[in-house]
Motif scaffolding. Structure first.
Motif, PDB file in Angstrom:
ATOM      1  N   ALA A  86       0.824  -1.208   0.000  1.00  0.00           N
ATOM      2  CA  ALA A  86       0.000   0.000   0.000  1.00  0.00           C
ATOM      3  C   ALA A  86       0.858   1.256   0.000  1.00  0.00           C
ATOM      4  N   SER A  87       1.947   1.228   0.765  1.00  0.00           N
ATOM      5  CA  SER A  87       2.846   2.385   0.827  1.00  0.00           C
ATOM      6  C   SER A  87       3.532   2.637  -0.521  1.00  0.00           C
ATOM      7  N   HIS A  88       3.836   1.579  -1.248  1.00  0.00           N
ATOM      8  CA  HIS A  88       4.438   1.723  -2.573  1.00  0.00           C
ATOM      9  C   HIS A  88       3.453   2.354  -3.554  1.00  0.00           C
ATOM     10  N   LEU A  89       2.210   1.876  -3.520  1.00  0.00           N
ATOM     11  CA  LEU A  89       1.189   2.396  -4.432  1.00  0.00           C
ATOM     12  C   LEU A  89       0.918   3.866  -4.166  1.00  0.00           C
ATOM     13  N   CYS A  90       0.813   4.229  -2.902  1.00  0.00           N
ATOM     14  CA  CYS A  90       0.550   5.626  -2.558  1.00  0.00           C
ATOM     15  C   CYS A  90       1.701   6.506  -3.025  1.00  0.00           C
ATOM     16  N   GLY A  91       2.932   6.020  -2.858  1.00  0.00           N
ATOM     17  CA  GLY A  91       4.093   6.782  -3.305  1.00  0.00           C
ATOM     18  C   GLY A  91       4.089   7.011  -4.804  1.00  0.00           C
TER      19      GLY A  91
END
Length: 321
Positions: free
Chosen positions: A158-163
């Motif tokens: 999720a953190s990768h996608l948001c970034g």
């Protein structure tokens, strides 16, 4: 030939009866991530509540690896009898592009049974970061680009996608730093080793509450009840910016409609259960509204998200295989 005709007729008669009796034994729900994480916790709460209306235990089994694709592939190959289910988050839709050699077609390999949660993410930074508002953070990123370090928990997290979405919105590339999990990210953020991240509220609520990090915005259309003063990204300087970590339950393609109906009804009933709602809120997430916990809404969400993320991932050129 006559034998085959009789066999087919018998199958046509007995299949509805089998579906009508379903379930007659425990059901396995595959969680494609490690025990103890947000998806695992959501799965265990959901499974326990679904068990009430199904009259059979829903057992959690963790099948970890390859960004959730190992567990997903296992369910895609399972007998379509309703006894092997998958619970997955938004990563199921992004994996369709992140992994170019998946052993299944994400759009057709599963029967969506219903959404369970739609959780916000929060944009946060190390405690001594110079930017104090999202607008100041945006200006800083645009001015410094690759000098800004952004931590994420691996491709497809999720953190990768948001970034990726932040960089796409700002048309600016930062330096991304992959980690093996959310715990190490938070340790280095608090230790001022990296500048920022964007992660599920289930992981960031504690540090935000204790003011160990700077919080800039929530990534959903509405503010969080936990942090009513924290603006949405749309309000604070990123018009139209939205990403949620949604979870849904799936069965393999070919599952009989009567079994799908029983499972989807159990999900709807679970979303109306006050105890489930209380337990979800304890981990800073919310059950979806019962009218959204349906196969139709879930199917539309899955397809839309696959189509939404494909060009973003391809433009970033970040693939997991």
């Amino acid at each position: 030939m006559r034998f085959m005709t009789i066999a087919a007729a018998l199958l046509a008669v007995t299949a509805p009866a089998v579906a009508q009796d379903y379930p007659t034994r425990p059901i396995t729900m595959i969680v494609p991530f490690a025990a103890g994480g947000p998806t695992d916790t959501i799965a265990r709460i959901t499974a326990a509540t679904m068990s009430k209306s199904l009259g059979q235990q829903v057992i959690i089994e963790n099948a970890v690896g390859a960004g959730g694709t190992i567990g997903s592939a296992r369910v895609a190959r399972a007998d379509p009898d309703g006894y092997t289910l998958l619970i997955h988050h938004v990563g199921l839709s992004t994996a369709a592009t992140l992994y170019r050699k998946l052993p299944y077609d994400t759009k057709t390999a599963f029967v969506p049974l219903g959404l369970v949660t739609e959780s916000p993410q929060t944009i946060i930074a190390r405690p001594d970061f110079s930017a104090n508002t999202l607008k100041e953070l945006i200006e800083y990123i645009k001015a410094n680009g690759a000098k800004v370090t952004y931590a994420h928990a691996g491709l497809g997290a999720a953190s990768h996608l948001c970034g990726m979405l932040i960089q796409t919105a700002l048309q600016t590339q930062v330096t991304t730093v992959p980690y093996k999990g959310n715990g190490p990210i938070m340790n280095d953020l608090l230790g001022k080793q990296v500048d920022m991240t964007c992660d599920q509220a289930t992981n960031t609520t504690g540090p935000i509450t204790s003011k160990q990090v700077k919080a800039y915005a929530v990534t959903t259309k509405t503010r969080m009840s936990t942090f009513p003063d924290l603006p949405t990204a749309d309000e604070a300087g990123l018009p139209g910016f939205e990403i949620s970590v949604w979870h849904g339950v799936y069965a393999p393609k070919g599952t009989p409609p009567a079994v799908v109906k029983k499972l989807s009804d159990a999900i709807v009933a679970a979303m109306k259960d006050p105890e489930l709602a209380r337990r979800f809120r304890d981990i800073t997430t919310e059950p979806v509204a019962a009218e959204r916990a349906t196969p139709e809404v879930h199917q539309k969400m899955l397809i839309n998200e696959i189509d939404r993320w494909a060009p973003i991932i391809k433009a970033a050129g970040q693939f997991a295989d």
